[in-house]
Design a protein around this motif. Structure first.
Motif, PDB file in Angstrom:
ATOM      1  N   VAL A  21     -28.869  95.911 120.622  1.00  0.00           N
ATOM      2  CA  VAL A  21     -29.276  96.466 121.920  1.00  0.00           C
ATOM      3  C   VAL A  21     -30.174  97.685 121.709  1.00  0.00           C
ATOM      4  N   SER A  22     -29.823  98.512 120.736  1.00  0.00           N
ATOM      5  CA  SER A  22     -30.659  99.674 120.418  1.00  0.00           C
ATOM      6  C   SER A  22     -32.036  99.233 119.941  1.00  0.00           C
ATOM      7  N   HIS A  57     -28.645  89.778 125.596  1.00  0.00           N
ATOM      8  CA  HIS A  57     -27.944  91.027 125.909  1.00  0.00           C
ATOM      9  C   HIS A  57     -28.429  91.656 127.211  1.00  0.00           C
ATOM     10  N   ASN A  58     -29.295  90.948 127.904  1.00  0.00           N
ATOM     11  CA  ASN A  58     -29.762  91.399 129.220  1.00  0.00           C
ATOM     12  C   ASN A  58     -30.320  92.814 129.177  1.00  0.00           C
ATOM     13  N   THR A  59     -31.090  93.097 128.134  1.00  0.00           N
ATOM     14  CA  THR A  59     -31.723  94.411 128.003  1.00  0.00           C
ATOM     15  C   THR A  59     -33.195  94.304 128.346  1.00  0.00           C
ATOM     16  N   TRP A  60     -33.720  95.370 128.907  1.00  0.00           N
ATOM     17  CA  TRP A  60     -35.132  95.371 129.288  1.00  0.00           C
ATOM     18  C   TRP A  60     -35.993  95.398 128.040  1.00  0.00           C
ATOM     19  N   TRP A 111     -24.152  96.856 119.434  1.00  0.00           N
ATOM     20  CA  TRP A 111     -24.769  98.166 119.668  1.00  0.00           C
ATOM     21  C   TRP A 111     -26.088  98.310 118.920  1.00  0.00           C
ATOM     22  N   ALA A 152     -33.275  90.063 123.674  1.00  0.00           N
ATOM     23  CA  ALA A 152     -33.428  90.767 124.950  1.00  0.00           C
ATOM     24  C   ALA A 152     -32.798  89.971 126.084  1.00  0.00           C
ATOM     25  N   SER A 190     -39.920  89.940 127.380  1.00  0.00           N
ATOM     26  CA  SER A 190     -38.652  89.247 127.598  1.00  0.00           C
ATOM     27  C   SER A 190     -38.878  87.753 127.638  1.00  0.00           C
ATOM     28  N   ASN A 238     -33.550  96.480 120.763  1.00  0.00           N
ATOM     29  CA  ASN A 238     -34.302  95.963 121.916  1.00  0.00           C
ATOM     30  C   ASN A 238     -35.019  97.090 122.656  1.00  0.00           C
ATOM     31  N   TYR A 239     -34.310  98.185 122.879  1.00  0.00           N
ATOM     32  CA  TYR A 239     -34.911  99.322 123.573  1.00  0.00           C
ATOM     33  C   TYR A 239     -35.943 100.027 122.697  1.00  0.00           C
ATOM     34  N   THR A 278     -35.392  91.260 116.233  1.00  0.00           N
ATOM     35  CA  THR A 278     -35.435  90.846 117.635  1.00  0.00           C
ATOM     36  C   THR A 278     -36.199  89.550 117.831  1.00  0.00           C
TER      37      THR A 278
END
Length: 301
Positions: free
Chosen positions: A114-115, A184-187, A111, A181, A191, A117-118, A249
């Motif tokens: 992923v946060s 976790h397949n995050t935008w 979590w 990125a 990338s 990354n965004y 990241t």
């Protein structure tokens, strides 16, 4: 970052002052009521009320030009890898090559990474635009100079992108950095190679880090000009958290952050030279343009 303070007198409007006959030593009987121009604040420019349409065009054109030049920098992957290895070795010699440890530690908390990354992909733009809007609305007299700091910082960063291609840690060959990125397949704004974002962005424009340059600009501006204590605290935390994010990241080395700070220092020097005063010391408000009738009357007198 809160060392700079804004004095009460800096909140005032810098307006023209009438000049009497005694002060100008006008000959007796002469009718000459003149108005002295506002005090010149710098060698080049004086604060003026920003115009929304002009600012929108300026920001759009400037960012488009920045993106075009940044992405047009030569894609010298071999040289970028050499530079990355050199940066890593220098940091190792200093005992401060901690990026890989942070990257692997945070990667284990889904979590959180992923946060991050965004955070990396969005707040870089969202917070910067929000601070610009706040300056435009609440500090129009300081807006132009403070915006110049940001523009000069970004402009000089282009030299680094062009002349010093640098692979970010996640793209270093022979290392086991994790591209968070992709995993976790995050935008994300940058990338992995082969993705849509990577195809329109120079992957080796990592030095200096404008995530740090822009976030530190936001943080200093908020800390100096904002009044609520909680907002000042958020301003101070923002660049610190951004530094953690770019390392976790694997998008930057900490030395990239140092490069961003140096660029920001250059930006403040440019604005100080242009306006003759630190951007935060300029008057908060500036007078709007005088109505045409008053201007004509003043000229006729």
């Amino acid at each position: 970052m809160g060392a700079i303070s804004v004095r009460p007198e800096d909140e005032q409007v810098d307006v023209a002052e009438p000049v009497t006959e005694q002060s100008t030593q006008t000959p007796a009987g002469a009718h000459a009521l003149d108005v002295r121009p506002a005090r010149r604040l710098g060698p080049r420019w004086m604060p003026r009320r920003p115009r929304l349409w002009f600012e929108l065009i300026l920001i759009a054109v400037s960012y488009g030009t920045y993106s075009m030049i940044r992405n047009a920098a030569p894609d010298r992957s071999a040289q970028a890898q050499e530079h990355a290895r050199w940066i890593w070795d220098v940091q190792g010699a200093l005992g401060l090559a901690f990026e890989r440890s942070v990257n692997h530690a945070v990667e284990g908390v889904t979590w959180l990474i992923v946060s991050m990354n965004y955070y990396y992909a969005t707040l870089h733009f969202v917070v910067t635009i929000a601070v610009l809007v706040w300056l435009f609305r609440s500090h129009p007299g300081r807006y132009g100079a403070t915006r110049l700091v940001l523009f000069a910082t970004t402009g000089v960063a282009l030299l680094g992108y062009y002349f010093y291609p640098l692979a970010p840690p996640r793209l270093m060959e022979g290392m086991d950095f994790i591209d968070t990125a992709t995993v976790h397949n995050t935008w994300g704004s940058l990338s992995a190679e082969g993705s849509t974002m990577a195809s329109v962005s120079n992957q080796y424009a990592a030095m200096p880090s404008m995530h740090i340059g822009w976030s530190l600009w936001c943080g200093i501006t908020i800390c100096v000009l904002a009044r609520p204590l909680w907002l000042k605290i958020l301003g101070a935390l923002y660049p610190a958290v951004t530094l953690l994010v770019i390392v976790a990241t694997a998008n930057h080395f900490w030395l990239d952050a140092v490069g961003g700070m140096i660029c920001l220092g250059f930006g403040y020097l440019v604005a100080r030279w242009w306006y003759g005063r630190a951007c935060y010391r300029l008057p908060r408000q500036v007078p709007g343009p005088r109505p045409a009738a008053r201007t004509a009357a003043a000229a006729a007198s």
